[in-house]
Every structure is written in C-alpha cells, then in structure tokens.
Design a protein around this motif. Structure first.
Motif, PDB file in Angstrom:
ATOM      1  N   ASP A 191       3.136  28.172  10.223  1.00  0.00           N
ATOM      2  CA  ASP A 191       3.298  28.066  11.679  1.00  0.00           C
ATOM      3  C   ASP A 191       2.327  27.051  12.281  1.00  0.00           C
ATOM      4  O   ASP A 191       2.706  26.254  13.161  1.00  0.00           O
ATOM      5  CB  ASP A 191       3.077  29.429  12.328  1.00  0.00           C
ATOM      6  CG  ASP A 191       4.203  30.405  12.023  1.00  0.00           C
ATOM      7  OD1 ASP A 191       5.271  29.933  11.571  1.00  0.00           O
ATOM      8  OD2 ASP A 191       4.004  31.617  12.204  1.00  0.00           O
ATOM      9  N   GLU A 192       1.075  27.072  11.817  1.00  0.00           N
ATOM     10  CA  GLU A 192       0.063  26.160  12.368  1.00  0.00           C
ATOM     11  C   GLU A 192       0.436  24.699  12.149  1.00  0.00           C
ATOM     12  O   GLU A 192       0.126  23.840  12.980  1.00  0.00           O
ATOM     13  CB  GLU A 192      -1.287  26.451  11.717  1.00  0.00           C
ATOM     14  CG  GLU A 192      -1.913  27.778  12.144  1.00  0.00           C
ATOM     15  CD  GLU A 192      -3.010  28.224  11.195  1.00  0.00           C
ATOM     16  OE1 GLU A 192      -3.326  27.451  10.259  1.00  0.00           O
ATOM     17  OE2 GLU A 192      -3.541  29.343  11.375  1.00  0.00           O
ATOM     18  N   ASN A 193       1.105  24.422  11.039  1.00  0.00           N
ATOM     19  CA  ASN A 193       1.459  23.037  10.714  1.00  0.00           C
ATOM     20  C   ASN A 193       2.883  22.672  11.123  1.00  0.00           C
ATOM     21  O   ASN A 193       3.285  21.512  10.983  1.00  0.00           O
ATOM     22  CB  ASN A 193       1.279  22.793   9.221  1.00  0.00           C
ATOM     23  CG  ASN A 193      -0.179  22.715   8.808  1.00  0.00           C
ATOM     24  OD1 ASN A 193      -0.790  21.657   8.876  1.00  0.00           O
ATOM     25  ND2 ASN A 193      -0.743  23.852   8.389  1.00  0.00           N
ATOM     26  N   GLY A 194       3.631  23.643  11.605  1.00  0.00           N
ATOM     27  CA  GLY A 194       4.989  23.361  12.056  1.00  0.00           C
ATOM     28  C   GLY A 194       5.933  22.925  10.951  1.00  0.00           C
ATOM     29  O   GLY A 194       6.867  22.153  11.206  1.00  0.00           O
TER      30      GLY A 194
ATOM     31  N   SER B  70      -1.292  19.290   2.581  1.00  0.00           N
ATOM     32  CA  SER B  70      -2.015  19.847   3.723  1.00  0.00           C
ATOM     33  C   SER B  70      -2.814  21.095   3.383  1.00  0.00           C
ATOM     34  O   SER B  70      -3.772  21.427   4.099  1.00  0.00           O
ATOM     35  CB  SER B  70      -1.032  20.187   4.849  1.00  0.00           C
ATOM     36  OG  SER B  70      -0.302  19.056   5.257  1.00  0.00           O
TER      37      SER B  70
ATOM     38  N   ASP C 110      -3.679  29.524   1.158  1.00  0.00           N
ATOM     39  CA  ASP C 110      -2.546  28.966   1.898  1.00  0.00           C
ATOM     40  C   ASP C 110      -1.266  28.998   1.074  1.00  0.00           C
ATOM     41  O   ASP C 110      -0.194  29.301   1.598  1.00  0.00           O
ATOM     42  CB  ASP C 110      -2.838  27.511   2.304  1.00  0.00           C
ATOM     43  CG  ASP C 110      -4.010  27.398   3.256  1.00  0.00           C
ATOM     44  OD1 ASP C 110      -4.220  28.338   4.043  1.00  0.00           O
ATOM     45  OD2 ASP C 110      -4.732  26.384   3.191  1.00  0.00           O
TER      46      ASP C 110
ATOM     47  N   ARG D 189       2.119  32.687   6.051  1.00  0.00           N
ATOM     48  CA  ARG D 189       2.945  32.435   7.229  1.00  0.00           C
ATOM     49  C   ARG D 189       2.163  31.735   8.329  1.00  0.00           C
ATOM     50  O   ARG D 189       2.681  30.802   8.988  1.00  0.00           O
ATOM     51  CB  ARG D 189       3.520  33.765   7.741  1.00  0.00           C
ATOM     52  CG  ARG D 189       4.376  33.630   8.999  1.00  0.00           C
ATOM     53  CD  ARG D 189       5.549  32.690   8.751  1.00  0.00           C
ATOM     54  NE  ARG D 189       6.162  32.255   9.984  1.00  0.00           N
ATOM     55  CZ  ARG D 189       7.195  32.867  10.554  1.00  0.00           C
ATOM     56  NH1 ARG D 189       7.716  33.940   9.985  1.00  0.00           N
ATOM     57  NH2 ARG D 189       7.728  32.401  11.661  1.00  0.00           N
ATOM     58  N   ASP D 190       0.936  32.126   8.567  1.00  0.00           N
ATOM     59  CA  ASP D 190       0.137  31.471   9.611  1.00  0.00           C
ATOM     60  C   ASP D 190      -0.069  29.995   9.298  1.00  0.00           C
ATOM     61  O   ASP D 190      -0.064  29.147  10.203  1.00  0.00           O
ATOM     62  CB  ASP D 190      -1.211  32.171   9.759  1.00  0.00           C
ATOM     63  CG  ASP D 190      -1.078  33.554  10.387  1.00  0.00           C
ATOM     64  OD1 ASP D 190      -0.010  33.849  10.949  1.00  0.00           O
ATOM     65  OD2 ASP D 190      -2.047  34.341  10.284  1.00  0.00           O
ATOM     66  N   PHE D 191      -0.258  29.669   8.031  1.00  0.00           N
ATOM     67  CA  PHE D 191      -0.430  28.262   7.611  1.00  0.00           C
ATOM     68  C   PHE D 191       0.838  27.466   7.918  1.00  0.00           C
ATOM     69  O   PHE D 191       0.777  26.334   8.412  1.00  0.00           O
ATOM     70  CB  PHE D 191      -0.772  28.228   6.122  1.00  0.00           C
ATOM     71  CG  PHE D 191      -0.627  26.889   5.469  1.00  0.00           C
ATOM     72  CD1 PHE D 191      -1.483  25.843   5.766  1.00  0.00           C
ATOM     73  CD2 PHE D 191       0.378  26.663   4.520  1.00  0.00           C
ATOM     74  CE1 PHE D 191      -1.350  24.599   5.149  1.00  0.00           C
ATOM     75  CE2 PHE D 191       0.521  25.440   3.894  1.00  0.00           C
ATOM     76  CZ  PHE D 191      -0.345  24.412   4.212  1.00  0.00           C
TER      77      PHE D 191
ATOM     78  N   ARG E  47      -0.777  11.987   9.862  1.00  0.00           N
ATOM     79  CA  ARG E  47      -2.012  12.678   9.471  1.00  0.00           C
ATOM     80  C   ARG E  47      -2.944  11.664   8.796  1.00  0.00           C
ATOM     81  O   ARG E  47      -2.880  11.453   7.583  1.00  0.00           O
ATOM     82  CB  ARG E  47      -1.732  13.808   8.489  1.00  0.00           C
ATOM     83  CG  ARG E  47      -0.671  14.827   8.951  1.00  0.00           C
ATOM     84  CD  ARG E  47      -1.213  15.798   9.952  1.00  0.00           C
ATOM     85  NE  ARG E  47      -0.210  16.779  10.374  1.00  0.00           N
ATOM     86  CZ  ARG E  47      -0.134  18.021   9.945  1.00  0.00           C
ATOM     87  NH1 ARG E  47      -1.003  18.456   9.042  1.00  0.00           N
ATOM     88  NH2 ARG E  47       0.796  18.826  10.401  1.00  0.00           N
TER      89      ARG E  47
END
Length: 739
Positions: free
Chosen positions: A172-175, A195, A114, A168-170, A242
């Motif tokens: 985006d997934e967490n905003g 996170s 990540d 990048r996906d990490f 969270r």
C-alpha cells in the motif's frame, strides 16, 4: 485480521480449481482468507467459487462483469484483502501441505519482512516433478533479511508474482498494482524487489507450479508477446521515478535485452512474419534505455545492428552448434575405439592376483559393505592392492589421501578392470565390463531384502519402471559370491537372481561396527550432528514409494512429530539415498533442519554412523531396520500404507506380522507409542529378540574378515553357529516359505 490474504484469480480453470482451493483450505495453518476472483470465466469457475464461499466463511467470491485479465483480476481482489500478508496463487497451481505454517513461522522469525521468497516445484501433466533449478539461491541467502542490492542473485530466480508473499502495508505504501497485459508479472516483481528494504527467503517447496500439456498463454504462438516491451517501459518509468534506484538501470537494460531475445529465439513464440518487427522494436527500446557508458555484453550486441545481421548471426550460431555436435559425436566415437582397444590390449595380459577393485552405490565413494571389506583387507592382507572406482573428480576428492582410485570409464579404469582379479561391489558393474576367466566377483548387496527385487519385479510393472530386469540379470551372471546375513536373504537372492553364484554366509561387513556396540560408540556422531547431551535420538528413516512417481510421499508431519516427542528428544531424519537430490528435501526437511526443529542426516555418508547415534529407529519398510537390529535398540515400524505399498512393490514377508518392534498404523498410534513409553517396553524387546534371532543370524562382528580370508585369500575360518530356528518352523513366516 488474518495473517494471510490469498488472492486467486480464475479464468477457464474449472478442471483444476477445486484442487487449488482445497490445497489452501486444508492447510494446518488456519489464519487466512481467500479472495477468489471470477474473471468473467465462461465455464463453471463462478459456480465453484460460490459453492466454496457458501461452506467456508474464509472464502469470498468476487464476480467481475467482464474479463480483465490476470493482473487486473488480482487488483480487483486487493481492496478486500485484510491480511497482514498477501499471496497471489494462480488457480491451476497448489500449495504444498504445511506451506502456510512454514511461511508464518519464517515471517515471525524474521520480524515481519517486506517480502518472503519461497521455493516451488514444477509438476508436469505426465506426473513428473522437478524442483526449481536455482533453489540453492534461497538456501545461500541465510537467515538475515537483505536487500536486492546486497544479494542481487535473488533476481535470478523466476521473476513471477506467485513465489513470494508481500507485507500488505509495504504494498500500500508504494502503490504497487498490476498493469493490463500478458507479462504483468514483470512490472510488479522488479519494482517490488528493488524497493523492498527487508527480503527473506524460505528454502522450502511451498507451491506446485502446474505445467499444463499445452502450456500457458506465454508459451503459445501469438503477437501477444509484443506486450513485453510495454511492461519493461513501465519498469524503466518506475526506476526513473525513484532516483535511489538509478543504479539498477544497467542491470534492467541487460535483463530486458536478454528477455526479448529469448522470446525471439524460441521457434514457437512469434509468428514468423512478426519476428522482424519484434526485433526492431526491441532494438529501439534497447538503444533508448542504454545507460551512458554502459558496456554491451557480447550476447546482446546483435541489438545494435539490423534484423538481417541478427539472422545471419543466428544462422552462424546454429551452424556452429551443429558442427560442434558433429565434432563431439566424432570425438566420442574415436574415444570409444581407443578405450576398447586399450581394454583389449590389457586383457591379453595375465590377471594381477593381488589387485582388487571396489565400488559402492554406483561409484559414489568408499561406502557400505565394500568399504568395510576394503578396510579389513588393508589390515590383514596388506599385499592386496585395492583400487576404488568413482564417478567423478568431486567424489574422488572425498576419498582419504592414501586411497588409490580411478575415474569411471577412463583409460586407467579400463586398464585396472582388465587386470584385476577381485571385484567387490554392492551394485552391478557397468555392462561394458567383461568378466575374465579367473576373476572373482563378490556382490555384497545393500542389506536384507524386504521388497521384491530382481526377477521378482517382472510381474510388478509399476515397481520396475525404468528398470531393465533382463539386463540386470545379465550383469548378475558375473557374480561368483553373493553375501548374505541370514537364510532369508540367501533364499531371496537365489530366487530373485537366478544366476550361477554361490551364497556366502559371511554376514554383512558394514554391520561389524554395529554388533555389540555400546551407547558410547555414537557419541562423536551425536556431537557432529549437534545433538544436546542427554537427549534421546529418534532416527526416522523412510523408504521410497514406487506407487508415486518420484518415490517421495510425506507419511509423517515432521514438525508435528518433533514437537510431540517433547523436551529431551532430537528427531534425526535420513531419507532414502534415491531421494537425496530430488524435491523431497525441499518439501520442508531442509527448512526444519535450518530452524533446528530436527536434524537432516541424509547427507551423512555412512548410514552405520547415524545408526550408532540413535536410541530408537522409526521406519516404514526400509532395509535399514535389519541392520539396526544388530544394535539391539528399539525399533518402531510405521506402516500406515502397508497394503498400498505391497500391492505396488511386493514384499517377501509381512513386516507387520513379525515386526522388530511395535507397529503403528496411523500418526495417532505413532505419537502414543512415544508419549506412553511403549516404544521401549517389554513387548518391544520380545519382538526385537525374535527379529534379531532370525535376521542377524550371521552378523557376529567378523563379516569383513570372513570375506577377506575366505573369498579373497582362500583361507578357512571357523564358522559361527547361529542360534536360530530353522526356516519353516513357524507357519506363514514369509512369502518364500510358501513358494
């Protein structure tokens, strides 16, 4: 899709922007895109970005209609980032050469984590460079991925956005996104790091963090520092959202208090009239977010009281610090008087004719020529008592158990040096050591000189930066004997150190183990270094450069060289000792060693052992070549900056004209020498033979014995007749021949 999307926000940095962009676009790793965001900069940043975008398809220039600040300018670039990983680069900072290749390799090795945390070095406006003080955290993290909970020390690093790359996906997934404000790194970095399920580190300096003369916005006096409270509120809100992160509240509570009090304590951060308000706001926030039952550290208990009590506490702390400084100064004065008196007392006693004191490399241990003399004295003159001077207890712990030592400038040191008859060192003794009548000082030097030394530095102002030549010569006035391995050295030392010593043609004691050594002599060292059986060991030993502050210049891409050497070869690198603790190791060497690309032998204490393990030496202008020649093994001189080097430092001979082997003037030539096998051809052997004839003149394997018998015991010993040409027989042999 590129591997890296590099987002560069720009505002009023036109003087630094080209250097920043060039550091990215000139990387050897090309799979990248740059999203450069002109944050409505009033200077020429926008035009510079358009220029780069026009000539390099990897650059996209965005122009914002109004200034939104650093964090939101980064946000503006995010929708255009199509890479697997995102890196945020401030537009006055630069990537180091090879940084993206090292990041890509580490990400692939770790199976796309990540977050990757890499190292950086501060570069100052006056030219200095200083590595991150907590770089060890990256090295100690090891190879495996981890979470912040598993290695909380990762959060001790500077909490900024630019020393990491993010999947990048990490993101985006967490905003994750940046809020407005000036401490925008805080509400990004804490949520990201807490996170992340897979964090890895890269123990390599990948970024130069520019320290501008007038600092950044956070080092100015302004009410903008009140923004830190809003940013920590965002961090607490994220944790509240969270539940799995609830255990981090005590840590974040303490971190917030420490951060705010640190801002308050700095005299140049807040206007004096605003400090009380800042304290009260911090105290309210500290109380509001205190976890139930959490213990308050002593240094944060001031936040439980009022501002007046805080001021009293700070005043008491400053008074205590001042008192402590005065007490320390008084103790130092008293200790100095005691030591001088102790020295005077023992100096009235007669010299001990059997006491010899040794030191090497500024008291760094039992090393080099002094160590060889010490060992030989134990063997053939056991009645001589040898005592080593070491700089600290850590160094002393590395000595063999049966070796006597004293700590530098201790009372015991004063007593021993006041009574000793013999002093053996390869560096000058401290100025406070007085030479007594009848004592014998043997100076071994540190090898055959190529570059200018001593008094010859007086007309080289760049080379003598930080060197007090007159003081150096006053200390050299204590020498009785100067050891030489060849007549070249004899001439140089008598010119460079115009003092009343005699030159002793003994040879270099440390080279005794090299003379006549066969290939089996280095087997144990090769095994310790992890060299596979049957491999050809290429030893690369570069020297420092006086024309560059800090001394370190990358002349060879080490990863490329190791790869080009091919199967069956192991590249071993040994940096100059003066570079061992600086940023040079972090510029890629440590990471390449960890990955097994090469072997970093800089910390090996005995250079002779590393030389025994090598089949060929590649160096530039290191004096190590003169020692290595005793092995009669191939040497390659890589002299791609010879003219620049000699213009700055000066040299006693043109090593490119009379080299110990083939000379390369570019990396292409160096690679060809090894690819073709020319590094060990007949031409190389002829050059080496002439070089050995001249510079290994007095090295016969009995140098240490010669020093002990003739200089310490006063005995005679048959002289070795060197089979060499006399100086001057070849025209233009060196600079001394014509002086």
């Amino acid at each position: 899709m590129p591997r890296f999307s590099i987002i560069v926000p720009c505002f009023k940095v036109q003087g630094f922007l080209r250097e920043c962009l060039d550091s990215v676009l000139e990387q050897c790793y090309r799979d990248l895109e740059v999203i450069a965001v002109d944050d409505c900069s009033p200077d020429g940043c926008g035009a510079i970005l358009d220029e780069y975008a026009a000539r390099d398809a990897r650059v996209r220039a965005l122009h914002l209609p109004e200034n939104v600040g650093l964090g939101r300018a980064r946000n503006a670039g995010m929708p255009y980032a199509g890479g697997d990983y995102v890196l945020f680069l401030d537009s006055d900072d630069t990537l180091t050469p090879g940084a993206l290749r090292a990041m890509a390799d580490r990400l692939a090795e770790a199976d796309d984590p990540d977050v990757l945390v890499f190292d950086y070095a501060r570069t100052y406006w006056w030219g200095g460079t200083r590595r991150n003080a907590l770089a060890r955290v990256l090295a100690e993290a090891g190879d495996a991925a981890f979470t912040a909970a598993e290695r909380p020390e990762i959060l001790d690093l500077l909490m900024v956005v630019w020393n990491k790359v993010y999947r990048r996906d990490f993101v985006d997934e967490n905003g994750f996104e940046f809020p407005p404000g000036y401490y925008e790194d805080t509400p990004w970095t804490f949520p990201v790091m807490l996170s992340a399920e897979r964090i890895v580190t890269l123990d390599r300096i990948c970024l130069h963090y520019r320290q501008r003369r007038q600092g950044n916005i956070l080092s100015t006096t302004s009410r903008k520092h009140f923004d830190v409270h809003d940013q920590y509120e965002r961090v607490f809100a994220f944790v509240d959202s969270r539940p799995a992160l609830a255990s981090w509240r005590p840590y974040l509570h303490r971190k917030m208090g420490e951060h705010c009090l640190d801002i308050l304590a700095k005299p140049d951060r807040l206007p004096p009239a605003d400090k009380g308000e800042f304290f009260r706001r911090t105290a309210r926030m500290f109380r509001a977010h205190r976890p139930e039952g959490a213990e308050i550290p002593a240094e944060l208990k001031a936040l439980q009281g009022g501002y007046a009590a805080y001021l009293v506490q700070r005043q008491a702390e400053r008074a205590g610090q001042a008192l402590g400084r005065r007490a320390l100064a008084a103790r130092r004065v008293a200790a100095g008087r005691v030591k001088r008196g102790w020295t005077t007392l023992h100096a009235r006693r007669p010299l001990d004719p059997y006491l010899a004191v040794y030191s090497a490399f500024s008291h760094r241990g039992m090393l080099g020529d002094p160590a060889a003399v010490f060992r030989k004295a134990r063997e053939i003159a056991p009645h001589l008592r040898g005592v080593w001077v070491v700089r600290d207890a850590e160094t002393a712990a590395q000595l063999p158990d049966d070796v006597e030592y004293v700590l530098l400038d201790s009372l015991r040191y004063r007593q021993i040096t006041a009574r000793a008859t013999f002093f053996v060192n390869n560096v000058n003794w401290p100025g406070g050591l007085d030479k007594r009548l009848g004592s014998v000082h043997v100076h071994t030097h540190q090898g055959t000189p190529l570059k200018y030394m001593g008094a010859d530095l007086l007309d080289r102002p760049g080379a003598r930066l930080g060197v007090d030549v007159p003081q150096m010569l006053r200390r050299a006035d204590r020498w009785d004997h100067s050891l030489v391995a060849n007549r070249h050295s004899e001439l140089v030392w008598e010119r460079a150190y115009p003092c009343h010593f005699s030159s002793a043609r003994t040879g270099s004691p440390r080279n005794d183990v090299l003379v006549g050594a066969g290939p089996e002599e280095g087997r144990g060292v090769r095994e310790r270094l992890g060299v596979p059986d049957g491999h050809t060991v290429v030893l690369y030993a570069p020297t420092r450069r006086e024309y560059r502050r800090g001394g370190h210049v990358d002349r060879i891409d080490l990863a490329r060289f190791a790869e080009d050497l091919g199967e069956g070869h192991t590249l071993v690198v040994r940096l100059h000792p003066s570079l061992a603790t600086g940023p040079a190791r972090g510029a890629g060497l440590a990471e390449l060693h960890r990955r097994g690309v090469l072997v970093d032998a800089t910390d090996e204490p005995h250079a002779e052992e590393v030389m025994l393990a090598a089949d060929v030496l590649v160096t530039d202008y290191s004096a190590l070549m003169f020692d290595y020649a005793n092995l009669d093994r191939p040497i390659v001189v890589h002299a791609d900056d010879w003219e620049t080097y000699t213009a700055g430092r000066g040299a006693y001979l043109d090593i490119t004209a009379e080299p110990p082997g083939h000379v390369s003037r570019s990396y292409r030539e160096l690679a060809w020498l090894f690819a073709s096998g020319a590094w060990r051809d007949d031409g190389s052997a002829r050059l080496r033979a002439a070089f050995r004839e001249r510079f290994c003149e007095f090295d016969d394997g009995r140098a240490a014995e010669r020093v002990v018998r003739t200089l310490l015991l006063g005995e005679s010993m048959p002289a070795r007749e060197p089979q060499v040409r006399l100086p001057g027989q070849a025209a233009g042999r060196d600079l001394l021949a014509s002086s």
